[in-house]
Design a protein around this motif. Structure first.
Motif, short mmCIF file in Angstrom:
data_model
loop_
_atom_site.label_atom_id
_atom_site.label_comp_id
_atom_site.label_asym_id
_atom_site.label_seq_id
_atom_site.Cartn_x
_atom_site.Cartn_y
_atom_site.Cartn_z
N UNK A 36 0.83 -1.19 0.00
CA UNK A 36 0.00 0.00 0.00
C UNK A 36 0.87 1.25 0.00
N UNK A 37 0.49 2.23 -0.82
CA UNK A 37 1.20 3.51 -0.90
C UNK A 37 0.18 4.63 -0.71
N UNK A 38 0.49 5.56 0.18
CA UNK A 38 -0.38 6.71 0.42
C UNK A 38 0.21 7.92 -0.28
N UNK A 39 -0.63 8.62 -1.07
CA UNK A 39 -0.20 9.81 -1.80
C UNK A 39 -0.95 11.02 -1.24
N UNK A 40 -0.42 11.67 -0.21
CA UNK A 40 -1.13 12.80 0.41
C UNK A 40 -0.95 14.09 -0.39
N UNK A 41 -1.77 15.08 -0.06
CA UNK A 41 -1.55 16.42 -0.58
C UNK A 41 -0.33 17.02 0.10
N UNK A 42 0.19 18.09 -0.49
CA UNK A 42 1.37 18.74 0.07
C UNK A 42 0.97 19.58 1.29
N UNK A 43 1.82 19.55 2.32
CA UNK A 43 1.57 20.32 3.54
C UNK A 43 2.05 19.56 4.75
N UNK A 44 2.49 20.28 5.78
CA UNK A 44 3.03 19.65 6.97
C UNK A 44 2.01 18.76 7.67
N UNK A 45 0.79 19.27 7.84
CA UNK A 45 -0.24 18.50 8.54
C UNK A 45 -0.60 17.24 7.75
N UNK A 55 2.64 4.23 9.28
CA UNK A 55 3.27 3.44 10.34
C UNK A 55 2.30 2.41 10.91
N UNK A 56 1.03 2.81 11.03
CA UNK A 56 0.03 1.91 11.62
C UNK A 56 -0.34 0.77 10.67
N UNK A 57 -0.29 1.01 9.38
CA UNK A 57 -0.76 0.04 8.38
C UNK A 57 0.38 -0.56 7.56
N UNK A 58 1.63 -0.26 7.92
CA UNK A 58 2.81 -0.73 7.18
C UNK A 58 2.73 -0.35 5.71
N UNK A 59 2.29 0.87 5.47
CA UNK A 59 2.22 1.41 4.10
C UNK A 59 3.41 2.32 3.85
N UNK A 60 3.56 2.77 2.62
CA UNK A 60 4.58 3.73 2.25
C UNK A 60 3.92 5.07 1.94
N UNK A 61 4.71 6.13 1.95
CA UNK A 61 4.21 7.48 1.67
C UNK A 61 5.07 8.12 0.61
N UNK A 62 4.43 8.73 -0.40
CA UNK A 62 5.15 9.52 -1.39
C UNK A 62 4.55 10.92 -1.39
N UNK A 63 5.30 11.88 -0.90
CA UNK A 63 4.83 13.26 -0.83
C UNK A 63 5.07 13.98 -2.15
N UNK A 64 4.20 14.92 -2.52
CA UNK A 64 4.46 15.74 -3.70
C UNK A 64 5.70 16.61 -3.49
N UNK A 65 6.32 17.11 -4.55
CA UNK A 65 7.50 17.96 -4.40
C UNK A 65 7.22 19.20 -3.54
N UNK A 66 8.20 19.62 -2.78
CA UNK A 66 8.02 20.76 -1.88
C UNK A 66 7.84 22.06 -2.65
N UNK A 67 8.40 22.14 -3.87
CA UNK A 67 8.32 23.38 -4.64
C UNK A 67 7.15 23.38 -5.63
#
Length: 401
Positions: A36-45, A55-67
């Protein structure tokens, strides 16, 4: 649609992180072998919530570019094209699951280290009794890493390992601005740092006086059992970004729980480990040893979780009678007592000079003819006067610094 087109993978959309958690848990139960991969919107929260769910679901996270001008991957595709989205995801998706076929194909991975045995993104500890010189050593250590070169005059486990100048944060919870000012002034004079050194350190070294600041990363509620995220948690994560090392003095300022409460200690060290891993910044905490003493990493004061969570633990100790030193009051012994990621390192002696500035004196290497555990007697003043250890050559050992 953008993520499916870029990856070719099935995509489930959910609005709000309470729903994302529910979807991730349901998919994990229905497809236990899927990654499982989570693709969140950009932002600290958003990033913080996504990492918590991962961490709870043993998934991965790919954040959008910071710029990114927009906030999500649809915006990225509109700004930069679908191929840019595809390349970004491919290069930033590090699955939590390891595959042995991929490990064999890729081979060993170079892991950058701030100090020998202390990789980026891991926890370390420097411990010792009060007034032994922990704070002064960390100020000198921070300057050394900020300059990218050794300042003690010899290659030791306290020498910078990145091979270039790196940003270091110093979060000092016990000293006022005036006290920190005077300590650094003494270091500048003793180490004879020139104008170019100071200009570089102004860019790489970030000291903060936090003696009047709430530094709690974990807070204990009523009865000391209801643990929650502290006021300093977000600030610590922010300051660790783009830094190679963050030094925190002392550990006790990061929580308000009973120091012997192992559950509270575990929660604090887990929070620090998560911040360190997410920002790829090593965190070095300063702590005291217990009154009972001891020579290994288990001699730290309080709960055992403090040291078991650390991959690198160094200890400073004053000279004792068994060390057979001519000037024991001027000597401090530095040892790497826990090292998960490197071979055992030789202990070394530091000389406490004027105003408490510490300088390297020599390795403690018993001659082969000595019995195991025997200390080597030496005269600190005589060695210093003959060889001028620190900036020059150790002629007594016949080695260049």
């Amino acid at each position: 649609d953008t993520l499916h087109a870029a990856t070719g993978d099935p995509i489930a959309a959910a609005g709000g992180y309470q729903f994302i958690r529910a979807v991730a848990e349901a998919l994990g139960e229905q497809y236990p072998h899927a990654e499982l991969v989570i693709y969140p919107d950009r932002g600290d929260a958003q990033a913080e919530s996504a990492r918590e769910i991962a961490r709870e679901t043993l998934s991965s996270v790919v954040l959008p570019p910071a710029d990114l001008g927009g906030t999500d991957y649809n915006d990225m595709a509109a700004e930069r094209g679908l191929e840019a989205v595809r390349e970004w995801i491919a290069s930033h998706c590090d699955s939590m699951r390891l595959r042995l076929t991929a490990i064999a194909e890729r081979g060993p991975i170079h892991i950058p280290e701030v100090l020998t045995g202390l990789p980026l993104g891991t926890l370390g500890m420097l411990m010792g009794q009060g007034a032994v010189g922990k704070t002064m050593l960390t100020l000198e250590l921070a300057a050394s890493i900020g300059l990218g070169r050794d300042l003690f005059g010899a290659s030791t486990f306290l020498s910078p390992a990145l091979g270039k100048p790196a940003r270091v944060n110093l979060l000092l919870g016990e000293d006022s601005r005036a006290q920190i000012h005077n300590r650094f002034h003494r270091i500048i004079q003793t180490l004879q740092l020139d104008e170019a050194d100071l200009e570089l350190l102004d860019r790489t070294l970030h000291p903060y006086s936090l003696d009047a600041t709430d530094m709690r990363v974990i807070e204990a509620g009523f009865g000391g059992k209801d643990l929650s995220t502290g006021a300093f948690h977000r600030a610590l994560r922010r300051i660790c970004r783009s830094a190679a090392l963050t030094i925190v003095d002392p550990l006790v300022r990061l929580h308000d729980s009973d120091e012997n409460d192992n559950a509270a200690a575990s929660a604090l060290m887990l929070a620090l480990a998560q911040i360190s891993a997410e920002t790829n910044c090593a965190i070095l905490v300063l702590h005291h040893v217990s009154k009972a003493g001891g020579s290994d990493w288990r001699s730290a004061r309080g709960a055992s979780a403090y040291t078991t969570a650390c991959r690198w633990v160094a200890k400073l100790s004053p000279a004792g009678e068994d060390d057979q030193l001519a000037e024991p009051d001027r000597a401090v012994k530095a040892e790497l007592v826990k090292h998960n990621y490197c071979a055992p390192q030789p202990a070394l002696w530091l000389e406490r000079g004027p105003h408490g500035v510490l300088r390297f004196d020599r390795f403690v290497v018993p001659p082969q003819s000595a019995a195991a555990g025997d200390a080597v007697a030496f005269d600190l003043r005589g060695i210093r006067d003959r060889a001028r250890l620190g900036f020059g050559r150790d002629r007594s050992l016949g080695a260049d610094d």
